[in-house]
Motif scaffolding. Structure first.
Motif, PDB file in Angstrom:
ATOM      1  N   SER A 151     -15.981  29.157  -1.851  1.00  0.00           N
ATOM      2  CA  SER A 151     -16.021  30.104  -0.741  1.00  0.00           C
ATOM      3  C   SER A 151     -16.457  31.483  -1.221  1.00  0.00           C
ATOM      4  O   SER A 151     -16.717  32.363  -0.429  1.00  0.00           O
ATOM      5  CB  SER A 151     -14.656  30.188  -0.067  1.00  0.00           C
ATOM      6  OG  SER A 151     -13.717  30.730  -0.973  1.00  0.00           O
TER       7      SER A 151
ATOM      8  N   GLY B  12      -6.881  35.662   5.864  1.00  0.00           N
ATOM      9  CA  GLY B  12      -6.933  35.835   7.307  1.00  0.00           C
ATOM     10  C   GLY B  12      -7.967  34.963   7.974  1.00  0.00           C
ATOM     11  O   GLY B  12      -7.783  34.510   9.092  1.00  0.00           O
ATOM     12  N   LEU B  13      -9.094  34.755   7.304  1.00  0.00           N
ATOM     13  CA  LEU B  13     -10.237  34.144   7.980  1.00  0.00           C
ATOM     14  C   LEU B  13     -10.798  32.903   7.311  1.00  0.00           C
ATOM     15  O   LEU B  13     -11.370  32.045   7.954  1.00  0.00           O
ATOM     16  CB  LEU B  13     -11.385  35.177   8.067  1.00  0.00           C
ATOM     17  CG  LEU B  13     -11.088  36.482   8.804  1.00  0.00           C
ATOM     18  CD1 LEU B  13     -12.225  37.459   8.581  1.00  0.00           C
ATOM     19  CD2 LEU B  13     -10.896  36.214  10.280  1.00  0.00           C
ATOM     20  N   GLY B  14     -10.717  32.863   5.990  1.00  0.00           N
ATOM     21  CA  GLY B  14     -11.519  31.847   5.315  1.00  0.00           C
ATOM     22  C   GLY B  14     -10.709  30.841   4.540  1.00  0.00           C
ATOM     23  O   GLY B  14      -9.496  30.791   4.618  1.00  0.00           O
ATOM     24  N   GLU B  15     -11.430  30.058   3.782  1.00  0.00           N
ATOM     25  CA  GLU B  15     -10.791  29.094   2.910  1.00  0.00           C
ATOM     26  C   GLU B  15     -10.850  29.658   1.503  1.00  0.00           C
ATOM     27  O   GLU B  15     -11.790  30.337   1.136  1.00  0.00           O
ATOM     28  CB  GLU B  15     -11.549  27.767   2.948  1.00  0.00           C
ATOM     29  CG  GLU B  15     -11.566  27.157   4.329  1.00  0.00           C
ATOM     30  CD  GLU B  15     -12.648  26.098   4.439  1.00  0.00           C
ATOM     31  OE1 GLU B  15     -12.983  25.511   3.400  1.00  0.00           O
ATOM     32  OE2 GLU B  15     -13.140  25.892   5.545  1.00  0.00           O
TER      33      GLU B  15
ATOM     34  N   PHE C  60      -9.285  39.226   3.653  1.00  0.00           N
ATOM     35  CA  PHE C  60     -10.206  38.419   4.454  1.00  0.00           C
ATOM     36  C   PHE C  60      -9.998  36.915   4.267  1.00  0.00           C
ATOM     37  O   PHE C  60      -9.937  36.178   5.247  1.00  0.00           O
ATOM     38  CB  PHE C  60     -11.652  38.788   4.132  1.00  0.00           C
ATOM     39  CG  PHE C  60     -12.041  40.130   4.698  1.00  0.00           C
ATOM     40  CD1 PHE C  60     -11.839  40.421   6.034  1.00  0.00           C
ATOM     41  CD2 PHE C  60     -12.605  41.101   3.886  1.00  0.00           C
ATOM     42  CE1 PHE C  60     -12.195  41.650   6.567  1.00  0.00           C
ATOM     43  CE2 PHE C  60     -12.961  42.332   4.407  1.00  0.00           C
ATOM     44  CZ  PHE C  60     -12.764  42.614   5.751  1.00  0.00           C
ATOM     45  N   LEU C  61      -9.888  36.461   3.014  1.00  0.00           N
ATOM     46  CA  LEU C  61      -9.770  35.014   2.819  1.00  0.00           C
ATOM     47  C   LEU C  61      -8.495  34.444   3.428  1.00  0.00           C
ATOM     48  O   LEU C  61      -8.553  33.454   4.160  1.00  0.00           O
ATOM     49  CB  LEU C  61      -9.906  34.643   1.341  1.00  0.00           C
ATOM     50  CG  LEU C  61     -11.337  34.713   0.792  1.00  0.00           C
ATOM     51  CD1 LEU C  61     -11.362  34.290  -0.672  1.00  0.00           C
ATOM     52  CD2 LEU C  61     -12.292  33.844   1.595  1.00  0.00           C
TER      53      LEU C  61
END
Lengths: 350, 364
Positions: A51, A43-46, A40-41
């Motif tokens: 975070s 792919g999507l986040g910082e 997820f990180l």
């Protein structure tokens, strides 16, 4: 997955390629974190340490806002001390509170299974409303989807929340400082054991109630009383996982005193029976705080004045920096490591 | 909690530690047989408080750890069948087989369920007459009576859709295998109190005599374990080798005879393979011929499945107390509770997992 290099010595089992979601990925422990970090990180986040906090802090026009979301699935829907509706409101309110924000508004999304009785839904909605009132937060938008029978287990709820941060409030799992005092707001493990006992398969009953509650008023009282560096609500994965996460985010050594950990006797007894470590058992109305040493007594006193902080206790302190670990000083004078929950919480065999 | 708190008393613990220290004059190697004991030593941080002359080695008494690879593979093969509801105690789901574990079978669509009592599996079979319900009957003498009860209930109810995949093991033959093995270093044993609560401790009397090794039956709390160590050290120092019962609140010489009768009605001693160790004669229980209809290995024709284990694996040496967890180069590196390479890392009571969970890498 890294390649195996054992230089002559190998255990019998091969490394398992984890290319499929298993239930342990939702347990809140190491596997959940692994999924977050691997998939997820990137792919999507910082990937900033903050975070991994319970809510994101956004800045706009000089105002700092907190935003978070949480999906709720629980069996049974109604359990002693709460239900999925109260859980859905409190979970998101608490995630906002854990960055020091005052919750403003929530949204809710329902996934309903075909055939769900209206009466069930009415009870859940009434419970959500009561919890929202208690927290002083409005539910301002919503969505409903219905899926065919068998595609969901009765009812899932997602809630998202928006909160505001007062000037000067700066709370993150990455903020632990040497000397900080660790405070827990009450007895540990009540929710997890209450829900487990409510599932009839266990064959034992308890008078335990889930602790599910909104903690924003408690947090407001704490922030008014002293300098709070870290807040976390130890839900899935329990207190052990929350503290191990804080230790990792802050690169700090946290030492706990086993004798000071508050447990209800029924929780302790159930854990002994099932072979669970109560430090891994979920809470829904508790928080753990790391507080500036000089302010700890004042914060503790303020907590004890509130409804959900009556049993608050000091359980340890931050004793080192540079090395991420949680140590437990045992009652008999020994010491051991406390780590994150590895996968699903499993009962032992004998 | 009565019968618990008093056996975790810091004052009694400290007093016993002092007594052991004043008694001991030379180094001794003592094995705690059961994973529950290992877990308790490390969970309370007790091992680090012991006098340096005591070297603890961790025995093979974790049923999850010693269940051989091929038995896991059989479980996975059966659980993957569409008509099967496969039931197991929770710990077994995470044990890696040759290619995957039971969690992965569940993720692939298999109906794998964690149960708390084997009688739940019998109830499932009654409630699902169109399904085959299989129970993974693993464990030492502790789980055998309840597992046997499941078979007895199923027979009484004339269930045709219930069977057991048996991997039941026995302590005394394993103890004898350790004592008689070349390179055995263990000089005294702490025997597992719950096993003896079922079986009594009369089976240990000839072993202590034949191999000149003190055996002390203990419970699982710090005061129990220290009382046991005290008794073992006292015997070693005095040159005695007897069986002592520290766990008198639970254990008698002859044990629970009703439980033994239900075991004997369903099971008979068989040779059994132990993970990492190999076949130990008469070290397991298998279903008696009259229960062949309840034998999942026969029903699903997996009884000839085998799985090779690496001869290089040190899990076997760890389980026999010949090597320490810290001597494995994979420990805490490639091998963790999330990615267990060997069985002792899987169960909370496995020696490697206990070290991983509770200790820094301080033994090298």
């Amino acid at each position: 997955m890294t390649e195996l290099r054992l230089e002559g010595v190998a255990c019998p089992a091969p490394l398992r390629p984890e290319e499929r979601v298993i239930l342990g990925h939702g347990s809140g422990g190491v596997l959940s974190r692994d999924l977050l970090k691997r998939l997820f990180l990137p792919g999507l986040g910082e990937a900033a340490p903050s975070s991994l906090d319970d809510a994101a802090v956004l800045e706009t026009g000089g105002q700092r806002l907190a935003m978070t979301t949480d999906s709720h699935v629980v069996t049974p829907l109604f359990f002693p001390g709460g239900d999925i509706g109260r859980l859905a409101v409190c979970g998101t309110v608490n995630d906002l509170a854990m960055v020091g924000a005052q919750p403003l508004a929530l949204t809710c999304g329902f996934v309903l299974e075909e055939g769900l009785p209206f009466e069930t839904l009415r009870r859940v909605v009434a419970s959500m409303q009561a919890a929202a009132q208690e927290a002083g937060v409005r539910i301002v938008a919503g969505d409903t989807k219905v899926v065919p029978r068998g595609s969901a287990d009765q009812l899932f709820i997602n809630t998202s929340g928006l909160g505001v941060l007062a000037a000067g409030v700066c709370i993150s799992g990455a903020n632990a400082q040497l000397g900080d005092v660790v405070i827990v707001s009450g007895t540990i493990g009540d929710h997890g054991i209450a829900v487990l006992a409510a599932r009839e398969e266990l064959g034992f009953e308890t008078l335990l109630e889930s602790d599910v509650a909104p903690l924003n008023h408690l947090v407001a009282a704490m922030l008014a009383a002293g300098e709070v560096h870290v807040l976390r609500d130890p839900t899935r994965g329990g207190l052990a996982t929350s503290l191990a996460e804080i230790a990792e985010q802050s690169q700090a050594t946290i030492e706990l005193d086993e004798e000071r950990l508050p447990f209800k006797p029924a929780v302790k007894a159930a854990c002994e029976l099932l072979g669970f470590d109560p430090l891994f058992v979920a809470n829904e109305g508790k928080l753990v705080a790391l507080v500036k040493a000089g302010d700890a007594e004042a914060v503790l006193a303020a907590m004890r004045q509130t409804k959900y902080g009556e049993d608050a206790a000091i359980i340890g302190r931050v004793t080192g920096s540079g090395k991420a670990q949680v140590l437990l000083r045992t009652a008999i004078g020994g010491a051991r490591l406390v780590d994150m929950l590895p996968g699903e919480l499993l009962p032992r065999i004998c | 909690m009565k019968y618990l708190e008093e056996y975790r008393s810091p004052a009694k613990t400290q007093a016993l530690l002092r007594e052991i220290s004043s008694l001991i004059t030379k180094p001794w190697v003592i094995m705690e047989i059961c994973g529950g004991q290992t877990h308790a030593f490390l969970r309370h941080g007790l091992d680090a408080l012991l006098p340096p002359q005591i070297e603890l080695v961790h025995g093979p008494g974790c049923p999850v750890c010693v269940t051989p690879l091929e038995q896991i593979d059989k479980a996975i093969a059966i659980a993957s069948r569409p008509e099967v509801i496969f039931t197991s105690y929770g710990d077994m789901l995470r044990v890696p087989g040759s290619t995957k574990d039971l969690f992965a079978v569940r993720a692939d669509g298999g109906d794998v369920r964690v149960i708390w009592s084997p009688l739940e599996a019998v109830q499932l079979a009654e409630a699902n007459p169109d399904k085959e319900v299989v129970f993974f009957a693993i464990g030492f003498e502790t789980t055998a009576p309840a597992n046997a009860m499941a078979a007895l209930h199923a027979r009484q109810k004339r269930l045709r859709n219930f069977s057991l995949l048996v991997a039941q093991v026995r302590v005394p033959p394993a103890l004898e295998a350790i004592l008689s093995s070349v390179g055995n270093r263990t000089q005294a044993f702490l025997a597992a109190g719950h096993v003896c609560a079922v079986m009594g401790f009369h089976e240990y009397l000839p072993l202590a005599k034949k191999y000149q090794a003190p055996i002390v039956v203990t419970g699982f709390e710090p005061v129990d374990l220290l009382n046991g160590l005290y008794a073992a050290v006292r015997q070693l120092e005095q040159g005695r080798c007897e069986v002592e019962n520290q766990y008198q609140r639970m254990v008698t010489l002859t044990g629970n005879e009703a439980a033994q009768r239900s075991i004997a009605a369903v099971f008979q001693p068989v040779d059994r393979k132990w993970r990492g160790i190999g076949v130990i004669p008469q070290s397991g229980w298998g279903l008696r011929p009259e229960f062949a209809d309840f034998d999942a290995e026969l029903k699903f024709e997996v009884n000839t499945m085998t799985a090779p284990e690496s001869p290089l694996c040190i899990a076997g040496e760890i389980l026999q107390g010949k090597k320490k967890t810290s001597q494995c180069p994979a420990f805490r590196k490639q091998c963790t509770p999330q990615t267990p390479l060997g069985a002792p890392m899987v169960s909370a009571e496995g020696a490697c997992a206990a070290y991983y969970t509770y200790q820094e890498f301080r033994h090298d």
